[in-house]
Design an enzyme around this catalytic site. Structure first.
Site, PDB file in Angstrom:
ATOM      1  N   ARG A 228       0.837  -1.205   0.000  1.00  0.00           N
ATOM      2  CA  ARG A 228       0.000   0.000   0.000  1.00  0.00           C
ATOM      3  C   ARG A 228       0.870   1.252   0.000  1.00  0.00           C
ATOM      4  O   ARG A 228       0.574   2.228  -0.684  1.00  0.00           O
ATOM      5  CB  ARG A 228      -0.919  -0.022   1.235  1.00  0.00           C
TER       6      ARG A 228
ATOM      7  N   ARG B 176       2.102   6.252   0.670  1.00  0.00           N
ATOM      8  CA  ARG B 176       1.823   6.513   2.094  1.00  0.00           C
ATOM      9  C   ARG B 176       3.137   6.511   2.861  1.00  0.00           C
ATOM     10  O   ARG B 176       3.722   5.460   3.125  1.00  0.00           O
ATOM     11  CB  ARG B 176       0.874   5.441   2.646  1.00  0.00           C
TER      12      ARG B 176
END
Length: 193
Positions: free
Chosen positions: A129, A135
């Site tokens: 992710r 992120r």
């Protein structure tokens, strides 16, 4: 159909994905503290700056700040008929704060879903992710810290909700659709009454 639900599970368990799907399925808003925090960080707001002070170190945002944000969001008209809480409550003090918010609105939770996933799978998901979404808060060090914080502070909440008779455990491994189907099946008995 209305539902007042909390989704709990370790970081990377798929809560965000499932919260959106369940919110859409039941026609209620998804309230994600993480999304609210990230939107404020991206927007460079004062709240965002406060949040970064904690998240950049893998720490949780303090209860007082998180409680205020959740209370404000649950007071919005679209949450009157129900909601799916993703990422809140994270500790016993937040359970108490949520109980007070709901009591003030003369309502209560219908169900708390605990999504369980092996920590190695969670770590792999979060690293992927981080790559896909950019992120910056998902580094190996912060992931390890967040999993430890979850195990120490949030995992014990399951017992509180078991004692209230509203905990529905769900296996979070598998395809997204499979997990959604399991989650809906686990929740429906709590909504029948």
């Amino acid at each position: 159909m209305s539902v007042r639900m909390v989704l709990m599970g370790p970081p990377g368990a798929g809560k965000g994905t499932q919260a959106v799907r369940i919110g859409e399925r039941f026609g209620v808003p998804t309230v994600s503290t993480g999304d609210i925090f990230r939107a404020n960080i991206k927007g460079g707001t004062e709240l965002g700056k406060q949040v970064v002070e904690y998240t950049s170190k893998g720490l949780l945002v303090p209860d007082e700040l998180t409680d205020r944000i959740v209370a404000d969001r649950l007071a919005q008209p679209d949450a009157a008929a129900g909601f799916v809480l993703d990422g809140y409550p994270r500790n016993p003090a937040q359970v108490d704060a949520l109980d007070e918010m709901l009591a003030a609105a003369d309502t209560e939770l219908d169900v708390v879903v605990e999504i369980s996933v092996d920590s190695a799978v969670v770590t792999e998901r979060m690293l992927r992710r981080a790559e896909l979404e950019g992120r910056e808060d998902d580094t190996p060090e912060t992931i390890t810290e967040r999993l430890a914080v979850y195990a120490a502070q949030t995992e014990p909440l399951a017992e509180i909700y078991v004692n209230r008779g509203i905990l529905a455990p769900v296996d979070g491994l598998g395809e997204i659709d499979e997990v959604t189907d399991r989650l809906v099946a686990a929740v429906e008995p709590f909504l029948a009454g």
